[in-house]
Design an enzyme around this catalytic site. Structure first.
Site, PDB file in Angstrom:
ATOM      1  N   HIS A 164       6.708  -4.517  32.252  1.00  0.00           N
ATOM      2  CA  HIS A 164       7.373  -6.220  31.767  1.00  0.00           C
ATOM      3  C   HIS A 164       7.751  -6.524  32.925  1.00  0.00           C
ATOM      4  O   HIS A 164       8.124  -8.381  33.248  1.00  0.00           O
ATOM      5  CB  HIS A 164       8.045  -6.204  30.381  1.00  0.00           C
ATOM      6  CG  HIS A 164       7.126  -5.883  29.443  1.00  0.00           C
ATOM      7  ND1 HIS A 164       6.218  -6.443  28.652  1.00  0.00           N
ATOM      8  CD2 HIS A 164       6.971  -5.026  28.749  1.00  0.00           C
ATOM      9  CE1 HIS A 164       5.704  -6.299  27.614  1.00  0.00           C
ATOM     10  NE2 HIS A 164       5.889  -4.558  27.578  1.00  0.00           N
ATOM     11  N   LYS A 224      10.220 -21.878  25.063  1.00  0.00           N
ATOM     12  CA  LYS A 224      10.835 -20.075  25.377  1.00  0.00           C
ATOM     13  C   LYS A 224      11.281 -19.875  25.267  1.00  0.00           C
ATOM     14  O   LYS A 224      12.304 -21.016  25.482  1.00  0.00           O
ATOM     15  CB  LYS A 224       8.907 -20.062  26.131  1.00  0.00           C
ATOM     16  CG  LYS A 224       9.860 -20.977  27.712  1.00  0.00           C
ATOM     17  CD  LYS A 224       8.661 -21.043  28.930  1.00  0.00           C
ATOM     18  CE  LYS A 224       7.893 -21.525  28.891  1.00  0.00           C
ATOM     19  NZ  LYS A 224       6.152 -20.506  28.204  1.00  0.00           N
ATOM     20  N   ARG A 225      11.884 -19.073  25.295  1.00  0.00           N
ATOM     21  CA  ARG A 225      13.545 -18.478  26.158  1.00  0.00           C
ATOM     22  C   ARG A 225      13.731 -19.266  27.059  1.00  0.00           C
ATOM     23  O   ARG A 225      13.519 -19.631  28.122  1.00  0.00           O
ATOM     24  CB  ARG A 225      13.639 -16.823  26.660  1.00  0.00           C
ATOM     25  CG  ARG A 225      13.527 -16.192  25.718  1.00  0.00           C
ATOM     26  CD  ARG A 225      14.345 -16.358  24.022  1.00  0.00           C
ATOM     27  NE  ARG A 225      15.646 -16.219  24.694  1.00  0.00           N
ATOM     28  CZ  ARG A 225      16.167 -15.381  25.195  1.00  0.00           C
ATOM     29  NH1 ARG A 225      16.128 -13.718  24.326  1.00  0.00           N
ATOM     30  NH2 ARG A 225      17.935 -15.269  24.857  1.00  0.00           N
ATOM     31  N   LYS A 231      11.971 -20.010  34.098  1.00  0.00           N
ATOM     32  CA  LYS A 231      11.273 -20.509  33.124  1.00  0.00           C
ATOM     33  C   LYS A 231      11.138 -22.676  33.788  1.00  0.00           C
ATOM     34  O   LYS A 231      10.376 -22.669  33.143  1.00  0.00           O
ATOM     35  CB  LYS A 231      11.198 -19.972  31.951  1.00  0.00           C
ATOM     36  CG  LYS A 231      10.735 -18.880  31.702  1.00  0.00           C
ATOM     37  CD  LYS A 231      11.400 -18.452  30.043  1.00  0.00           C
ATOM     38  CE  LYS A 231      10.218 -17.190  29.296  1.00  0.00           C
ATOM     39  NZ  LYS A 231       9.505 -17.333  29.180  1.00  0.00           N
ATOM     40  N   THR A 261       2.887 -15.126  27.369  1.00  0.00           N
ATOM     41  CA  THR A 261       1.950 -15.648  25.768  1.00  0.00           C
ATOM     42  C   THR A 261       1.713 -16.978  24.768  1.00  0.00           C
ATOM     43  O   THR A 261       1.233 -16.966  24.435  1.00  0.00           O
ATOM     44  CB  THR A 261       1.989 -13.945  24.654  1.00  0.00           C
ATOM     45  OG1 THR A 261       3.607 -14.186  24.232  1.00  0.00           O
ATOM     46  CG2 THR A 261       1.915 -12.746  25.415  1.00  0.00           C
ATOM     47  N   LYS A 319      -0.983 -19.010  22.620  1.00  0.00           N
ATOM     48  CA  LYS A 319      -1.028 -19.169  21.518  1.00  0.00           C
ATOM     49  C   LYS A 319      -1.480 -21.404  21.620  1.00  0.00           C
ATOM     50  O   LYS A 319      -2.216 -21.494  20.472  1.00  0.00           O
ATOM     51  CB  LYS A 319       0.016 -19.592  21.133  1.00  0.00           C
ATOM     52  CG  LYS A 319       0.564 -18.192  20.357  1.00  0.00           C
ATOM     53  CD  LYS A 319       2.315 -18.117  20.334  1.00  0.00           C
ATOM     54  CE  LYS A 319       2.847 -16.705  21.134  1.00  0.00           C
ATOM     55  NZ  LYS A 319       4.127 -16.517  20.664  1.00  0.00           N
TER      56      LYS A 319
HETATM   57  C1  LIG Z   1       5.251 -16.153  21.896  1.00  0.00           C
HETATM   58  C2  LIG Z   1       6.465 -16.150  21.917  1.00  0.00           C
HETATM   59  C3  LIG Z   1       7.541 -15.925  22.930  1.00  0.00           C
HETATM   60  C4  LIG Z   1       6.773 -15.241  24.287  1.00  0.00           C
HETATM   61  O1  LIG Z   1       6.689 -16.929  24.643  1.00  0.00           O
HETATM   62  P1  LIG Z   1       6.531 -17.075  26.499  1.00  0.00           P
HETATM   63  O2  LIG Z   1       6.264 -18.692  26.201  1.00  0.00           O
HETATM   64  O3  LIG Z   1       5.567 -16.624  27.094  1.00  0.00           O
HETATM   65  O4  LIG Z   1       7.908 -16.867  26.965  1.00  0.00           O
HETATM   66  C5  LIG Z   1       9.243 -16.169  22.439  1.00  0.00           C
HETATM   67  N1  LIG Z   1       9.791 -16.338  21.359  1.00  0.00           N
HETATM   68  C6  LIG Z   1       8.918 -16.870  20.254  1.00  0.00           C
HETATM   69  C7  LIG Z   1       9.745 -16.595  19.050  1.00  0.00           C
HETATM   70  C8  LIG Z   1       7.684 -16.512  20.296  1.00  0.00           C
HETATM   71  O5  LIG Z   1       6.368 -16.900  19.313  1.00  0.00           O
END
Ligand SMILES: *Cc1c(COP(=O)(O)O)cnc(C)c1O
Length: 809
Positions: free
Chosen positions: A358, A549-550, A555, A657, A661
């Site tokens: 990952h 996101k985190r 990022k 991911t 979404k």
């Molecule tokens: C989808 C998701 C992530 C991953 O998000 P990225 O933008 O790909 O880093 C992290 N936390 C939660 C709660 C999510 O639903």
């Protein structure tokens, strides 16, 4: 229409009675005394009966067929709430809603108070949860294995702009979804010594041990056709109370064993993209790996009798290196307990394991100090040495291999303090090693695993990540789902790639208007939520520009915030221009030890406070940082987004991911050529996405050539001005030097290339404005995004794993 009384749903009177009966006899309350949590528990206990029956049928069917099983080992499962997911997949939402209405109870309110099971940090854990759902939906017999943390990901509060971490307590009201299996308990040892017997056999005599107890949660697939098991381990002391100590008056000593066992499963390591190097983490990894391997071997022998057929009947997938010690554990079980010789055992192990990588970030690659590993797992240390000897023998036999390559391949890092490399162990112990997006897989071959790839050129393969369209379209966006059904029928519910049938509707103004109305309603609902939680009023007709996101420097939330500051400056300087009204939404947690990430949260909040209260920008720009990002919050935000920010430094986001979404819910992406953004662009078409910035190769070349961020900043008027404003305390008058070091870091190092990509990012944002001004054009592009990203369903991803890696399809 959703019925709201029982007259519209035939089975609902019986269901209403059943829920009330459960409330009385299982919860011990009557309808008058019941609190919302009691109704929630009664509802789950009632619908659970249906799930349990399907669960038993599923297990029996797999057993009867002698089916090969998939085992997904992951230290994280970010599953979120389960009730809406279970009802959606059973297609019983309307019926349960109507039954609860009989008692004057609102299903939506119950769904909203269900705890969000946050046994993970971010993308890696959420992927595991989407995979579990897709495995059940594809009717593949599978088990997820992990740890039942008593406290999951911390709750985030924002106090005076700063992140405050509060303990998370998802189990306070009990957990009606889980089943403790006291009969499935395993001995897990630590430390001690290895003893050799006269007959040549070897046994490990641990100094300490705990008992791992299985706790099972059913995972309901789409249309309820299969129910799989998520098996999470909890720990118990063998001798919970030492009566000898208790009787001698040593009360804390009497409980020490139980406290030690509980410590193992107490808390999820709150980290992402950094390896957690503590001894407790290695103990957690071994604890859940050992229990899982013992359980898998026990089940195999019980069903099939012969340990030698393990690889034909079990596929074990390692979600990152956290469970990599499983390779050594399986070897130990096969050699020490099943009397296989080393080579036979090694062949079985390799055919059984697959490993998913990952991250390429060096700071995130797990390795353990050799003395710690040897002290905690002495038998595994011997096995690692034995594997390594075999590996290096094989490597040295290859023509032209040099000492540098041998050193890179070795399971032991000999540079400085000796360390055990978990990624190398996972790689050599598996027949398949996959990356999670095409670019990431390519970079794996060229960087971290270059030498292992030369040695085993067919082992690395790609499996681009996916998301489950049940949770991330049907459940979180019922309005859009209903509209799509109206347009193209129901086939996409069973096969997300059928969303392609929607493509022609991009050209249909009737459809586009309905599509826009759904988006507007979702935005109005989010605006209400923001009003309630933050007291901030936002305009639902403005563009919702979202980065959630985190929080991590790679990022590049900082890029988004600095561009916001520059935009603010521009709007104030030229209020007469035709600016696009925007709401910039941020959310995300920072690891508690990650000072810069926490400061970035504070900066977002400081910038928000200043801009939101400046009447000179009027309604043109608003900023909100929504606290406590988790799955449930993502489910509220994603359907309301217009613009999806996916702006990581190219080469650093393995897949992402979140990007998938948003596109599935009709947001346009502004993003770099990183991770799965590249594949999203290939599918939606370059005209339906806004791409900017350096490529991964350009980033690498710039770093190699000696990047001078100061010169870059000084060459960009807008950037220089924004950074100076932040550094000089314009947004932090209470502490003018608060961001001085953060900004100086950009001038001096800027490892993540914020400055290098800044001008391109600003230009891309103005391009976004231009596209937004063309409303039909924007909406058509949004529809095309929905129509063309069905491929990013985790059903597709799981089908690829099943065919290429596990051999179960
Ligand atoms: C989808 C998701 C992530 C991953 O998000 P990225 O933008 O790909 O880093 C992290 N936390 C939660 C709660 C999510 O639903």
């Amino acid at each position: 229409m959703v019925p709201d009384t029982c007259s519209a749903a035939p089975d609902c009177t019986a269901l209403a009675d059943a829920i009330l009966d459960t409330l009385v006899h299982r919860i011990g309350k009557d309808a008058q005394a019941a609190l919302p949590h009691d109704w929630l528990a009664a509802t789950i206990f009632t619908v659970r009966n249906d799930i349990i029956e399907r669960w038993m049928v599923s297990s029996k069917a797999a057993h009867a067929a002698g089916a090969k099983k998939v085992y997904y080992l992951s230290l994280e499962f970010l599953i979120g709430r389960l009730l809406r997911d279970a009802l959606g997949n059973l297609q019983r939402s309307d019926e349960v809603k109507a039954a609860l209405a009989v008692h004057g109870v609102d299903l939506a309110e119950l769904e909203e108070i269900e705890p969000d099971a946050a046994l993970g940090n971010g993308g890696l854990g959420r992927l595991a949860a989407c995979f579990m759902e897709s495995l059940a939906s594809l009717q593949l017999p599978a088990y997820g294995y992990g740890i039942r943390y008593m406290n999951g990901m911390f709750r985030q509060r924002i106090e005076n702009g700063w992140q405050v971490e509060l303990p998370e307590n998802w189990l306070v009201h009990g957990n009606p979804w889980e089943f403790e299996r006291r009969e499935s308990a395993y001995f897990v040892g630590f430390g001690g010594e290895v003893v050799g017997h006269d007959d040549g056999t070897i046994h490990w005599k641990p100094a300490e041990a705990v008992e791992a107890i299985a706790v099972d949660t059913p995972v309901v697939g789409w249309r309820g056709k299969r129910v799989n098991t998520l098996r999470l381990w909890t720990a118990r002391a063998f001798d919970p109370i030492r009566l000898d100590r208790f009787n001698a008056g040593d009360f804390s000593g009497a409980l020490a064993g139980q406290i030690g066992a509980e410590t193992l499963v107490r808390v999820l390591y709150p980290n992402d993209s950094t390896a957690a190097g503590q001894e407790l983490r290695l103990r957690q990894e071994y604890f859940f790996s050992s229990a899982s391997i013992q359980d898998i071997v026990r089940r195999h022998v019980q069903y099939f009798g012969d340990i030698k057929t393990l690889a034909d009947k079990a596929a074990i997938q390692l979600n990152d290196t956290h469970p990599a010690v499983s390779v050594a554990e399986l070897m130990r079980v096969l050699v020490d307990y099943h009397d296989l010789n080393f080579d036979e055992a090694w062949d079985i192990a390799k055919r059984t394991f697959g490993y998913t990588n990952h991250t390429l970030l060096p700071e995130a690659l797990e390795s353990w100090p050799l003395p710690l590993f040897e002290w905690l797992l002495p038998r595994h240390m011997q096995i690692v040495y034995a594997i390594n000897a075999k590996l290096l023998r094989e490597a040295r036999a290859v023509e032209g291999i040099d000492d540098r390559a041998i050193a890179a391949i070795s399971l032991i890092d000999e540079g400085g303090e000796r360390r055990v490399r978990m990624a190398n162990l996972a790689f050599v112990g598996s027949h398949s090693v996959n990356g999670v997006a095409a670019l990431h897989t390519d970079l794996m071959k060229r960087t971290v695993f270059a030498d292992l790839h030369t040695l085993y050129p067919t082992r690395i393969n790609n499996k681009t990540n996916g998301i489950t369209p049940r949770r991330w379209l049907q459940e979180c966006n019922p309005g859009l789902t209903a509209l799509i059904r109206e347009a193209i029928g129901d086939a996409f519910l069973d096969d997300a790639e059928k969303l392609a049938d929607l493509a022609p509707f991009a050209e249909d103004s009737w459809f586009r208007e309905k599509f826009a109305a759904v988006k507007r309603a979702n935005k109005a609902a989010l605006a209400d939520y923001i009003k309630t939680t933050l007291g901030l009023r936002i305009d639902p007709t403005a563009m919702f520009d979202v980065q959630i996101k985190r929080i991590h420097e790679y990022k590049r939330q900082l890029l988004g915030i600095i561009e916001t500051v520059a935009l603010y400056d521009q709007i104030r300087g030229h209020p007469e221009r035709d600016w696009t009204p925007r709401v910039k939404l941020f959310a995300g947690k920072a690891a508690s030890s990650y000072a810069n990430a926490k400061l970035i949260i504070k900066l977002a909040n400081d910038v928000a406070r200043r801009i939101n209260s400046d009447p000179s920008v009027g309604g043109l720009l608003k900023i909100a940082f929504l606290p406590n990002y988790n799955v449930s919050l993502a489910e509220k935000i994603v359907p309301a987004a217009d613009l999806s920010e996916q702006i990581s430094t190219a080469g650093m986001e393995a897949s992402g991911t979140g990007n998938m979404k948003f596109a599935l819910n009709g947001a346009l992406t502004i993003g770099t050529l990183d991770g799965a953004n590249i594949e999203i662009m290939e599918r939606v078409g370059p005209e339906n996405i806004v791409i900017f910035g350096m490529t991964a190769d350009e980033v690498a070349a710039k770093r190699a050539a000696g990047y001078d961020p100061r010169a870059t900043i000084e060459a960009s008027g807008a950037l220089n001005q924004a950074l100076s404003a932040i550094a000089s305390g314009v947004f932090s008058p209470d502490d003018p030097t608060r961001y001085k070091d953060l900004m100086n870091g950009l001038y001096d190092h800027d490892w993540f290339m914020v400055a290098a990509d800044f001008d391109a990012y600003v230009a891309a944002q103005r391009e976004v404005d231009t596209r937004w001004a063309d409303t039909p054009g924007w909406e058509a592009a949004a529809v095309r995004n929905v129509a063309r990203v069905g491929w990013f369903s985790s059903d597709r991803t799981i089908r690829e794993y099943a065919t290429d890696i596990w051999g179960v399809l």
